[in-house]
Design an enzyme around this catalytic site. Structure first.
Site, PDB file in Angstrom:
ATOM      1  N   HIS A 355     -26.375 120.681 -22.777  1.00  0.00           N
ATOM      2  CA  HIS A 355     -25.671 120.394 -21.525  1.00  0.00           C
ATOM      3  C   HIS A 355     -24.470 121.310 -21.348  1.00  0.00           C
ATOM      4  O   HIS A 355     -24.145 121.719 -20.236  1.00  0.00           O
ATOM      5  CB  HIS A 355     -25.229 118.928 -21.488  1.00  0.00           C
ATOM      6  CG  HIS A 355     -24.877 118.439 -20.122  1.00  0.00           C
ATOM      7  ND1 HIS A 355     -23.572 118.238 -19.715  1.00  0.00           N
ATOM      8  CD2 HIS A 355     -25.656 118.113 -19.052  1.00  0.00           C
ATOM      9  CE1 HIS A 355     -23.562 117.802 -18.466  1.00  0.00           C
ATOM     10  NE2 HIS A 355     -24.813 117.723 -18.037  1.00  0.00           N
ATOM     11  N   CYS A 356     -23.822 121.653 -22.438  1.00  0.00           N
ATOM     12  CA  CYS A 356     -22.622 122.500 -22.388  1.00  0.00           C
ATOM     13  C   CYS A 356     -22.912 123.923 -21.941  1.00  0.00           C
ATOM     14  O   CYS A 356     -22.029 124.600 -21.418  1.00  0.00           O
ATOM     15  CB  CYS A 356     -21.946 122.549 -23.758  1.00  0.00           C
ATOM     16  SG  CYS A 356     -21.553 120.956 -24.483  1.00  0.00           S
ATOM     17  N   ILE A 357     -24.126 124.420 -22.184  1.00  0.00           N
ATOM     18  CA  ILE A 357     -24.438 125.819 -21.867  1.00  0.00           C
ATOM     19  C   ILE A 357     -25.186 125.953 -20.546  1.00  0.00           C
ATOM     20  O   ILE A 357     -25.655 127.037 -20.204  1.00  0.00           O
ATOM     21  CB  ILE A 357     -25.243 126.488 -22.997  1.00  0.00           C
ATOM     22  CG1 ILE A 357     -26.621 125.831 -23.176  1.00  0.00           C
ATOM     23  CG2 ILE A 357     -24.451 126.456 -24.308  1.00  0.00           C
ATOM     24  CD1 ILE A 357     -27.554 126.597 -24.122  1.00  0.00           C
TER      25      ILE A 357
END
Length: 367
Positions: A355-357
């Protein structure tokens, strides 16, 4: 592209939920040598696997430096767009625009201020000036107008919305000393309401243990449909995460969403503790004379850090028995989407996960 000084709520724009339709997804090619071990070779393979999985159902754009362009173009499938855009690292969720839409088919971006998760107080790198320009640059690329809110420090991983008027955040992150310490909790909440166009903000006390972002919401809890969240959970009372997750569950049990509905909470187990190895540390260069990882450091591993694409749930795997358990739980929730698990160890070492990338670009549709 117009740089707007108004506010989305006044203009009739709202942040849609991630499970609403997308026109695409943004990622940033991993290159930073103090984040990605051994020249980012393994990380690039993991990023490629994530991008390929998402590209099965929506358009993916990957931003890269001049130096990284040829490698990215060679490794990524031809249907993925690769564009040159300078950055300081690879966290698209936190540095790319938060997109808002209206009911007439319009889409705009929000340009938050970014200071590497805490600036000079407890930020993770310096400088961050390239990252702080990426949201506006990408809106220019898309030819959409952008709201200027650079005076307010915010990352995309710090917010989750249900698309029906409810936002969810953590106190540990949004009230941290390195972000907007000059503002009260009430003032911060008002900014969220104005820019996300929500009427209710749910504050959870904390996130995942040892999460370097001051505990982003997207690693601990996520909306999966209106009135329904998944919460990272462990039954191991000796794990520091137990009390953290328990406090979040207690907060959720007391809350309703913007429509007045009591929240359904599905527990999503975390994997067994993931620790940095000596070999992994040796593959990272120091930042400002100090190591970015120390052998035995616990990484903030969580299955909640998944991406909802148009056709799939792209979620992390950690070579752990809980991989299958977590996948089955999400399969039972997202019955119309394929569950795709990606070996995410080499993303996790960098400090985040799938989700962070990634950052979704919602499909702006007329209603």
């Amino acid at each position: 592209m117009n740089i707007l000084q108004t506010k989305p709520s006044i203009d009739g724009y709202r942040m849609p939920a991630e499970y609403e339709k997308h026109q695409g997804c943004i990622m940033i090619w991993p290159e930073r040598a103090d984040s990605w071990q051994y020249g980012a070779v393994a990380a690039r393979n993991a990023f490629t696997n994530v991008a390929t999985a998402i590209a099965k159902s929506e358009k993916v754009t990957v931003c890269t430096s001049f130096e990284g362009y040829d490698t990215a173009r060679k490794m990524l499938p031809p249907e993925i767009r690769v564009v040159e855009m300078s950055s300081d690292d690879s966290w698209a969720r936190d540095v790319m625009p938060t997109f808002v839409v209206n009911d007439k088919g319009g889409i705009r971006g929000i340009d938050w201020g970014f200071n590497a998760w805490g600036g000079l107080v407890d930020g993770l790198y310096f400088p961050w000036d390239k990252d702080n320009k990426m949201a506006r640059k990408f809106c220019d690329l898309l030819e959409v107008d952008v709201y200027n809110n650079r005076h307010f420090i915010m990352e995309g991983g710090a917010i989750h919305v249900d698309g029906k008027g409810t936002a969810m955040v953590t106190e540990s992150c949004l009230l941290s000393a390195g972000r907007n310490s000059h503002m009260s909790k009430e003032e911060i909440e008002e900014v969220l309401k104005e820019y996300l166009n929500v009427s209710k903000v749910i504050w959870l006390p904390c996130g995942i243990y040892e999460d370097e972002t001051n505990e982003h919401i997207d690693n601990i809890c996520a909306f999966v449909e209106p009135g329904h969240v998944v919460l990272a959970w462990t039954d191991d009372e000796t794990d520091p995460q137990y009390e953290m997750s328990k406090s979040c569950l207690e907060a959720l049990d007391k809350e309703t969403d913007a429509m007045g509905n009591k929240l359904k909470v599905t527990k999503l187990p975390i994997p067994s503790p993931q620790y940095v190895t000596e070999e992994e540390c040796q593959g990272l260069i120091d930042f400002d004379g100090e190591p970015t990882r120390i052998e035995g450091y616990r990484l903030a591993a969580s299955y909640v850090n998944f991406y909802i694409s148009n056709g799939a749930i792209v979620m992390p795997a950690f070579n752990d028995p809980m991989d299958h358990v977590a996948a089955d739980i999400l399969r039972g929730i997202f019955t119309t989407r394929e569950i795709i698990q990606i070996d995410a160890r080499d993303i996790l070492i960098g400090g985040g996960n799938i989700h962070c990338i990634t950052q979704q670009i919602p499909l702006a549709a007329k209603r």
